[in-house]
Design an enzyme around this catalytic site. Structure first.
Site, PDB file in Angstrom:
ATOM      1  N   ASP A  47       0.849  -1.190   0.000  1.00 43.64           N
ATOM      2  CA  ASP A  47       0.000   0.000   0.000  1.00 43.64           C
ATOM      3  C   ASP A  47       0.887   1.243   0.000  1.00 43.64           C
ATOM      4  O   ASP A  47       2.067   1.192   0.332  1.00 43.64           O
ATOM      5  CB  ASP A  47      -0.924   0.023   1.229  1.00 43.64           C
ATOM      6  CG  ASP A  47      -2.202   0.813   1.013  1.00 43.64           C
ATOM      7  OD1 ASP A  47      -3.284   0.192   0.911  1.00 43.64           O
ATOM      8  OD2 ASP A  47      -2.129   2.059   0.930  1.00 43.64           O
TER       9      ASP A  47
ATOM     10  N   ASP B 112       4.145   2.664  -4.309  1.00 43.87           N
ATOM     11  CA  ASP B 112       3.190   3.362  -5.171  1.00 43.87           C
ATOM     12  C   ASP B 112       3.075   2.536  -6.452  1.00 43.87           C
ATOM     13  O   ASP B 112       4.038   2.451  -7.233  1.00 43.87           O
ATOM     14  CB  ASP B 112       3.726   4.774  -5.475  1.00 43.87           C
ATOM     15  CG  ASP B 112       2.810   5.548  -6.404  1.00 43.87           C
ATOM     16  OD1 ASP B 112       1.888   4.945  -7.002  1.00 43.87           O
ATOM     17  OD2 ASP B 112       3.021   6.763  -6.542  1.00 43.87           O
ATOM     18  N   VAL B 113       1.922   1.921  -6.676  1.00 44.12           N
ATOM     19  CA  VAL B 113       1.801   0.995  -7.811  1.00 44.12           C
ATOM     20  C   VAL B 113       1.898   1.697  -9.164  1.00 44.12           C
ATOM     21  O   VAL B 113       2.075   1.036 -10.194  1.00 44.12           O
ATOM     22  CB  VAL B 113       0.500   0.147  -7.755  1.00 44.12           C
ATOM     23  CG1 VAL B 113       0.472  -0.751  -6.524  1.00 44.12           C
ATOM     24  CG2 VAL B 113      -0.744   1.014  -7.859  1.00 44.12           C
TER      25      VAL B 113
ATOM     26  N   ASN C  80      -5.308  -4.787  -6.577  1.00 44.36           N
ATOM     27  CA  ASN C  80      -6.545  -4.136  -6.156  1.00 44.36           C
ATOM     28  C   ASN C  80      -6.396  -2.636  -5.909  1.00 44.36           C
ATOM     29  O   ASN C  80      -7.391  -1.908  -5.930  1.00 44.36           O
ATOM     30  CB  ASN C  80      -7.004  -4.871  -4.878  1.00 44.36           C
ATOM     31  CG  ASN C  80      -7.903  -4.052  -3.999  1.00 44.36           C
ATOM     32  OD1 ASN C  80      -9.093  -3.929  -4.269  1.00 44.36           O
ATOM     33  ND2 ASN C  80      -7.337  -3.462  -2.946  1.00 44.36           N
TER      34      ASN C  80
ATOM     35  N   TYR D 138     -12.635   7.370 -14.794  1.00 46.46           N
ATOM     36  CA  TYR D 138     -12.548   6.204 -13.893  1.00 46.46           C
ATOM     37  C   TYR D 138     -13.004   4.955 -14.647  1.00 46.46           C
ATOM     38  O   TYR D 138     -12.350   3.900 -14.585  1.00 46.46           O
ATOM     39  CB  TYR D 138     -13.416   6.440 -12.652  1.00 46.46           C
ATOM     40  CG  TYR D 138     -13.440   5.276 -11.679  1.00 46.46           C
ATOM     41  CD1 TYR D 138     -12.433   5.114 -10.722  1.00 46.46           C
ATOM     42  CD2 TYR D 138     -14.474   4.331 -11.695  1.00 46.46           C
ATOM     43  CE1 TYR D 138     -12.453   4.043  -9.819  1.00 46.46           C
ATOM     44  CE2 TYR D 138     -14.499   3.263 -10.802  1.00 46.46           C
ATOM     45  CZ  TYR D 138     -13.491   3.120  -9.866  1.00 46.46           C
ATOM     46  OH  TYR D 138     -13.515   2.064  -8.981  1.00 46.46           O
TER      47      TYR D 138
ATOM     48  N   LYS E 299     -11.088   1.325 -15.612  1.00 47.89           N
ATOM     49  CA  LYS E 299     -11.584   0.005 -15.218  1.00 47.89           C
ATOM     50  C   LYS E 299     -11.932  -0.869 -16.437  1.00 47.89           C
ATOM     51  O   LYS E 299     -11.812  -2.093 -16.378  1.00 47.89           O
ATOM     52  CB  LYS E 299     -12.791   0.162 -14.283  1.00 47.89           C
ATOM     53  CG  LYS E 299     -12.421   0.815 -12.929  1.00 47.89           C
ATOM     54  CD  LYS E 299     -11.387  -0.012 -12.171  1.00 47.89           C
ATOM     55  CE  LYS E 299     -11.149   0.479 -10.760  1.00 47.89           C
ATOM     56  NZ  LYS E 299     -10.149  -0.340 -10.033  1.00 47.89           N
TER      57      LYS E 299
ATOM     58  N   THR F 198     -16.751   0.702   1.715  1.00 50.31           N
ATOM     59  CA  THR F 198     -15.336   0.818   2.103  1.00 50.31           C
ATOM     60  C   THR F 198     -15.039   2.297   2.353  1.00 50.31           C
ATOM     61  O   THR F 198     -15.857   3.171   2.014  1.00 50.31           O
ATOM     62  CB  THR F 198     -14.417   0.335   0.959  1.00 50.31           C
ATOM     63  OG1 THR F 198     -14.578   1.244  -0.134  1.00 50.31           O
ATOM     64  CG2 THR F 198     -14.720  -1.075   0.516  1.00 50.31           C
TER      65      THR F 198
HETATM   66  P1  NAP Z   1      -9.965   2.037  -0.361  1.00 60.06           P
HETATM   67  O1  NAP Z   1     -10.670   1.666   0.886  1.00 60.06           O
HETATM   68  O2  NAP Z   1      -9.702   3.476  -0.670  1.00 60.06           O
HETATM   69  O3  NAP Z   1      -8.579   1.230  -0.419  1.00 60.06           O
HETATM   70  C1  NAP Z   1      -7.690   1.413  -1.472  1.00 60.06           C
HETATM   71  C2  NAP Z   1      -6.274   1.336  -0.932  1.00 60.06           C
HETATM   72  O4  NAP Z   1      -5.376   1.482  -2.043  1.00 60.06           O
HETATM   73  C3  NAP Z   1      -5.957   2.463   0.051  1.00 60.06           C
HETATM   74  O5  NAP Z   1      -5.272   1.972   1.190  1.00 60.06           O
HETATM   75  C4  NAP Z   1      -5.073   3.378  -0.779  1.00 60.06           C
HETATM   76  O6  NAP Z   1      -4.140   4.120  -0.017  1.00 60.06           O
HETATM   77  C5  NAP Z   1      -4.356   2.387  -1.665  1.00 60.06           C
HETATM   78  N1  NAP Z   1      -3.759   3.066  -2.806  1.00 60.06           N
HETATM   79  C6  NAP Z   1      -4.242   4.124  -3.500  1.00 60.06           C
HETATM   80  N2  NAP Z   1      -3.379   4.494  -4.433  1.00 60.06           N
HETATM   81  C7  NAP Z   1      -2.323   3.650  -4.359  1.00 60.06           C
HETATM   82  C8  NAP Z   1      -1.104   3.546  -5.060  1.00 60.06           C
HETATM   83  N3  NAP Z   1      -0.792   4.403  -6.032  1.00 60.06           N
HETATM   84  N4  NAP Z   1      -0.231   2.575  -4.712  1.00 60.06           N
HETATM   85  C9  NAP Z   1      -0.523   1.718  -3.699  1.00 60.06           C
HETATM   86  N5  NAP Z   1      -1.665   1.777  -2.974  1.00 60.06           N
HETATM   87  C10 NAP Z   1      -2.548   2.738  -3.316  1.00 60.06           C
HETATM   88  O7  NAP Z   1     -10.730   1.491  -1.637  1.00 60.06           O
HETATM   89  P2  NAP Z   1     -11.629   0.184  -1.922  1.00 60.06           P
HETATM   90  O8  NAP Z   1     -13.019   0.626  -2.011  1.00 60.06           O
HETATM   91  O9  NAP Z   1     -11.246  -0.960  -1.068  1.00 60.06           O
HETATM   92  O10 NAP Z   1     -11.164  -0.075  -3.430  1.00 60.06           O
HETATM   93  C11 NAP Z   1     -10.277  -1.099  -3.800  1.00 60.06           C
HETATM   94  C12 NAP Z   1     -10.357  -1.265  -5.307  1.00 60.06           C
HETATM   95  O11 NAP Z   1     -11.691  -1.587  -5.684  1.00 60.06           O
HETATM   96  C13 NAP Z   1      -9.991  -0.031  -6.114  1.00 60.06           C
HETATM   97  O12 NAP Z   1      -9.284  -0.434  -7.275  1.00 60.06           O
HETATM   98  C14 NAP Z   1     -11.343   0.539  -6.495  1.00 60.06           C
HETATM   99  O13 NAP Z   1     -11.270   1.319  -7.682  1.00 60.06           O
HETATM  100  C15 NAP Z   1     -12.120  -0.723  -6.715  1.00 60.06           C
HETATM  101  N6  NAP Z   1     -13.576  -0.604  -6.618  1.00 60.06           N
HETATM  102  C16 NAP Z   1     -14.151  -0.092  -5.486  1.00 60.06           C
HETATM  103  C17 NAP Z   1     -15.538  -0.055  -5.418  1.00 60.06           C
HETATM  104  C18 NAP Z   1     -16.262   0.428  -4.183  1.00 60.06           C
HETATM  105  O14 NAP Z   1     -17.480   0.608  -4.262  1.00 60.06           O
HETATM  106  N7  NAP Z   1     -15.605   0.602  -3.049  1.00 60.06           N
HETATM  107  C19 NAP Z   1     -16.307  -0.493  -6.494  1.00 60.06           C
HETATM  108  C20 NAP Z   1     -15.673  -0.997  -7.611  1.00 60.06           C
HETATM  109  C21 NAP Z   1     -14.307  -1.058  -7.667  1.00 60.06           C
HETATM  110  P3  NAP Z   1      -4.523   5.646   0.361  1.00 60.06           P
HETATM  111  O15 NAP Z   1      -5.610   5.517   1.383  1.00 60.06           O
HETATM  112  O16 NAP Z   1      -3.237   6.206   0.868  1.00 60.06           O
HETATM  113  O17 NAP Z   1      -5.004   6.286  -0.928  1.00 60.06           O
END
Ligand code: NAP
Length: 255
Positions: free
Chosen positions: A40, A66-67, A93, A159, A163, A194
């Site tokens: 992360d 940082d990915v 992810n 976005y 995706k 989340t």
């Molecule tokens: P989240 O709670 O914000 O968790 C995402 C994590 O990724 C955070 O800890 C974030 O760190 C980290 N991150 C962000 N940018 C990064 C980078 N450049 N390098 C490494 N780590 C990084 O989000 P989530 O809802 O679990 O989402 C996870 C995935 O599911 C994402 O790809 C999102 O687009 C996808 N998704 C989410 C939803 C939804 O409804 N939640 C729906 C469809 C798809 P920071 O906190 O420091 O940014």
């Protein structure tokens, strides 16, 4: 949720493991016996997550990365293999959301940022994971797309482009690596409760009641429900599943 998989002796890597569905998936892999590399950007969240797992007797490694930076990605994948000796499963992810925008007004840096993390980040992770899995002769990768990889939504073009791109990467690489014993699939979450979604609601960029009503199941999903899909796709139970973009969305895209 009851873990039903036995990944004893296996090594899993999860990006975005400090929060939300990445954290839930890292926990689920660890509870199923895998050694887990948690990756992360958020160092303190990462340390807390890895500490929770090691305190419970699991094998966990925290890697700040940082990915969107390929050199950092290469180093963290190498570190995982140096530490645990192999790499069997990965959930790519990590991702970000950006504010919704009229397509005619969206700043270029918003497009660049969301694609650098959500699309190039998955590309870089998959590339460097495959280098090890190719040498090993096996593995399973799950990339995180979204319902936004399957449908369009007004205000969300950049976005959703990122995706949709993840699904293109997934299906093409899946065809390339199926004959080499490596299965690559994508998961497409609906709206999941989340920190990312809480933040969108807090900023007025998403209405919770409307989001719940938009999913035929009439509620948001949980991070654990996505973790279970990721684990299944990595498990021998999905041995004939290759190149799919699996909706886990309470019925959203079935409408
Ligand atoms: P989240 O709670 O914000 O968790 C995402 C994590 O990724 C955070 O800890 C974030 O760190 C980290 N991150 C962000 N940018 C990064 C980078 N450049 N390098 C490494 N780590 C990084 O989000 P989530 O809802 O679990 O989402 C996870 C995935 O599911 C994402 O790809 C999102 O687009 C996808 N998704 C989410 C939803 C939804 O409804 N939640 C729906 C469809 C798809 P920071 O906190 O420091 O940014």
């Amino acid at each position: 949720m009851n873990p039903v998989y036995d990944f004893t002796g296996k090594v899993a890597l999860v990006t975005g493991a400090g929060s939300g569905m990445g954290l839930a998936t890292a926990r689920a892999f660890a509870e199923s016996g895998a050694a887990v590399a948690l990756v992360d950007l958020d160092e303190s969240a990462l340390k807390a997550a890895a500490g929770e797992l090691t305190d419970s007797g699991h094998q966990a490694l925290a890697l700040t990365c940082d990915v969107s930076d390929e050199d950092q990605v290469a180093a963290m994948v190498d570190r995982t293999v140096e530490t645990f000796g192999r790499l069997d499963m990965a959930f790519n992810n990590a991702g970000i959301q950006i504010p919704s925008s009229d397509a005619a007004d969206e700043p270029a840096d918003a497009f660049d940022r969301v694609n650098a993390v959500n699309l190039r980040g998955v590309w870089a992770c998959m590339k460097h994971e495959l280098r090890h899995m190719r040498a090993q002769g096996g593995g399973a990768i799950v990339n995180c797309s979204s319902l936004g990889g399957l449908v369009g939504l007004p205000g969300r073009a950049s976005y959703h482009a990122s995706k949709h791109g993840v699904i293109g990467l997934t299906s093409s690489a899946a065809l390339e690596y199926a004959p080499r014993g490596i299965r690559i699939n994508a998961v497409c979450p609906g709206t999941i409760d989340t920190p990312m979604v809480s933040d969108m609601i807090a900023k007025g960029d998403l209405d919770r009641v409307e989001a719940e009503a938009n999913q035929p199941i009439n509620r948001l999903g949980t991070a654990e429900e996505i973790a279970q899909a990721a684990l299944w796709l990595c498990s021998p139970g999905a041995s004939f599943v290759i190149g799919v973009a699996l909706p886990v969305d309470g019925g959203y895209v079935a409408r």
